[in-house]
Design a protein around this motif. Sequence first.
Motif, PDB file in Angstrom:
ATOM      1  N   LEU A   1      -1.310   4.008   5.252  1.00 11.44           N
ATOM      2  CA  LEU A   1      -1.003   3.776   3.847  1.00 11.44           C
ATOM      3  C   LEU A   1      -1.108   2.282   3.596  1.00 11.44           C
ATOM      4  CD1 LEU A   1       2.240   5.940   3.488  1.00 11.44           C
ATOM      5  CD2 LEU A   1      -0.115   6.640   3.097  1.00 11.44           C
ATOM      6  N   VAL A   2      -1.871   1.877   2.588  1.00 11.52           N
ATOM      7  CA  VAL A   2      -2.005   0.472   2.217  1.00 11.52           C
ATOM      8  C   VAL A   2      -1.118   0.224   1.009  1.00 11.52           C
ATOM      9  CG1 VAL A   2      -3.596  -1.350   1.503  1.00 11.52           C
ATOM     10  CG2 VAL A   2      -4.360   0.402   3.121  1.00 11.52           C
ATOM     11  N   VAL A   3      -0.245  -0.765   1.124  1.00 12.83           N
ATOM     12  CA  VAL A   3       0.737  -1.048   0.089  1.00 12.83           C
ATOM     13  C   VAL A   3       0.496  -2.434  -0.497  1.00 12.83           C
ATOM     14  CG1 VAL A   3       3.215  -1.313  -0.388  1.00 12.83           C
ATOM     15  CG2 VAL A   3       2.434   0.396   1.274  1.00 12.83           C
ATOM     16  N   GLN A   4       0.525  -2.533  -1.830  1.00 16.55           N
ATOM     17  CA  GLN A   4       0.457  -3.812  -2.534  1.00 16.55           C
ATOM     18  C   GLN A   4       1.557  -3.835  -3.576  1.00 16.55           C
ATOM     19  OE1 GLN A   4      -3.458  -4.229  -4.236  1.00 16.55           O
ATOM     20  NE2 GLN A   4      -4.268  -5.222  -2.421  1.00 16.55           N
ATOM     21  N   ASP A   5       2.288  -4.916  -3.622  1.00 22.17           N
ATOM     22  CA  ASP A   5       3.382  -5.073  -4.592  1.00 22.17           C
ATOM     23  C   ASP A   5       4.341  -3.888  -4.567  1.00 22.17           C
ATOM     24  OD1 ASP A   5       2.344  -7.536  -5.483  1.00 22.17           O
ATOM     25  OD2 ASP A   5       1.011  -6.512  -6.898  1.00 22.17           O
ATOM     26  N   GLY A   6       4.604  -3.368  -3.366  1.00 24.64           N
ATOM     27  CA  GLY A   6       5.555  -2.275  -3.214  1.00 24.64           C
ATOM     28  C   GLY A   6       5.041  -0.905  -3.620  1.00 24.64           C
TER      29      GLY A   6
END
Length: 51
Positions: A27-32
């Motif tokens: 899973l790639v997460v950006q800004d939560g």
Amino acid sequence: MNADEKEELIAHLEKMLESLKFGSITLVVQDGKIVQLEKNEKVRLQPNKNR
């Protein structure tokens, strides 16, 4: 993440898991927030005794 987004994420994860025999799901997460799913699949070859 609203309920529809959660359902969509879960549906994608289930589909990926059903088709994966060996490997990983990232899973790639950006800004939560989850912005991307990546599936890395490993293919296991039978050893060739004639080599």
